[in-house]
Design an enzyme around this catalytic site. Structure first.
Site, mmCIF file in Angstrom:
data_model
loop_
_atom_site.group_PDB
_atom_site.id
_atom_site.type_symbol
_atom_site.label_atom_id
_atom_site.label_comp_id
_atom_site.label_asym_id
_atom_site.label_seq_id
_atom_site.Cartn_x
_atom_site.Cartn_y
_atom_site.Cartn_z
ATOM 1 C CD GLN A 123 -2.667 -1.286 2.570
ATOM 2 O OE1 GLN A 123 -3.827 -1.625 2.535
ATOM 3 N NE2 GLN A 123 -2.065 -0.963 3.697
ATOM 4 C CB VAL A 125 3.296 5.663 -3.131
ATOM 5 C CG1 VAL A 125 1.808 5.311 -3.155
ATOM 6 C CG2 VAL A 125 3.556 6.822 -2.157
ATOM 7 C CG HIS A 141 -2.805 2.477 -2.243
ATOM 8 N ND1 HIS A 141 -2.895 2.622 -0.877
ATOM 9 C CD2 HIS A 141 -3.815 1.651 -2.616
ATOM 10 C CE1 HIS A 141 -3.935 1.916 -0.440
ATOM 11 N NE2 HIS A 141 -4.497 1.316 -1.477
ATOM 12 C CB CYS A 207 0.020 17.879 -19.548
ATOM 13 S SG CYS A 207 0.605 16.783 -20.854
ATOM 14 N N GLY A 247 2.570 -4.449 8.945
ATOM 15 C CA GLY A 247 2.657 -2.997 9.058
ATOM 16 C C GLY A 247 1.502 -2.223 8.470
ATOM 17 N NE ARG A 274 5.538 -1.222 18.045
ATOM 18 C CZ ARG A 274 6.665 -1.012 17.376
ATOM 19 N NH1 ARG A 274 6.754 -0.042 16.511
ATOM 20 N NH2 ARG A 274 7.703 -1.794 17.581
ATOM 21 N N GLY A 275 -0.532 -2.634 17.192
ATOM 22 C CA GLY A 275 -1.897 -2.149 17.364
ATOM 23 C C GLY A 275 -2.900 -2.991 16.595
HETATM 24 ZN ZN LIG Z 1 -1.442 15.803 -21.292
#
Ligand SMILES: [Zn+2]
Length: 302
Positions: A123, A125, A141, A207, A247, A274-275
């Site tokens: 998950q 990036v 993700h 862009c 994690g 953890r948790g």
């Molecule tokens: Zn574009």
């Protein structure tokens, strides 16, 4: 059939959850986890907890201050918001770019080489699994080092965009870091979302091919993980004997659904976090401990 990907919850507050009061959780030690996984192949699902030891804060852990992550709708619908976002991202992403994998990432890469780990669904990036040498990685993700044009669909590297943003905003990064703020002071979420007060003069880039809006190639709250990526992740879960989760509190459905699928298939599930996690009642063994230390301990027992 799994229903179509559900939107991620839009705000920190709405992402709060509680386990049912009658939930049964099989707590165990790293030895118990090793007994479940011994002699089995497994796929690994990882979250922010594996990258905290690399200096990337886990903004969803119980100790973290509440914050409202950006939603896709905010980003697309509000040019002022985008300006603010890109200003913070332009400083924060360089911190992520300078981080290094830790022993937890390296352990998973080694277990893949040994033929035990089938692959990693992350998950995160931050690309730290790739940096550590893992070869089969699904960046659920997205990834911080790419930017996509929402109009023409072209993907460019974050490094290339950084050069353009530097040219459009000469001295901006330096002024932020010289103003008494160090990279270590900047709150850096996994999406390189650093907190900076003065962003009103920042010039974001559009862009260069079509003038469309640029967005990090990251799945934000309110946005779905592309179906093809979800299907590859399900296939990776089902290619192994068992599932190891490390994690993550599994707060968002995008990760929890893989635990549900493994449970439905009767695959053993080990959760290391953890948790509490939202998948705890589905775990064969839940180890309440840090991801890095537990993965390293686990690998010596397999
Ligand atoms: Zn574009």
């Amino acid at each position: 059939m799994e229903p179509a990907a559900r939107p991620l919850a839009p705000t920190y507050q709405e992402r709060r959850w509680e386990l049912p009061p009658d939930a049964v959780v099989h707590h165990g030690t790293v030895d118990d986890a090793a007994r479940v996984l011994a002699g089995r192949t497994f796929t690994v699902l990882t979250g922010a907890g594996i990258s905290t030891d690399s200096g990337i804060p886990d903004y969803r852990s119980p100790d973290s201050p509440p914050r409202n992550p950006m939603t896709y709708q905010q980003f697309v619908g509000d040019a002022g918001f985008r300006r603010h976002y890109w200003a913070r991202n332009h400083v924060g992403w360089q911190h992520v770019d300078r981080t290094h994998p830790n022993a937890g990432h390296r352990t998973l890469a080694e277990l893949e080489q040994r033929g035990i780990v089938r692959g990693v669904i992350t998950q995160n990036v931050d690309l730290l699994h790739e940096d550590a040498g893992s070869r089969v990685v699904i960046d659920l993700h997205g990834r911080y080092d790419r930017v996509i044009c929402l109009q023409c669909g072209r993907v460019i590297s974050r490094t290339h965009l950084a050069e353009r943003l530097d040219a459009l905003n000469p001295g901006f990064v330096e002024s932020v870091l010289d103003g008494g703020t160090t990279v270590a002071d900047i709150e850096v979420a996994p999406d390189a979302d650093a907190v900076i007060a003065k962003t009103s003069h920042f010039n974001p880039a559009d862009c260069e091919f079509c003038g469309g809006v640029l967005k990090p190639e990251i799945v934000y709250f309110g946005e779905n993980v592309p179906r093809e990526r979800v299907d590859r992740a399900f296939a990776l879960v089902e290619s192994a004997d068992a599932l190891l989760v490390a994690g993550t509190s599994l707060t968002v459905m995008s990760g929890l659904r893989f635990v549900r699928r493994a449970a439905k298939n009767g695959q053993p599930i080990v959760i290391v976090n953890r948790g509490e996690t939202r998948g705890d009642p589905l775990a064969t063994v839940k180890v309440d401990a840090g991801a890095t230390e537990t993965l390293v301990g686990l690998a010596t027992r397999l």
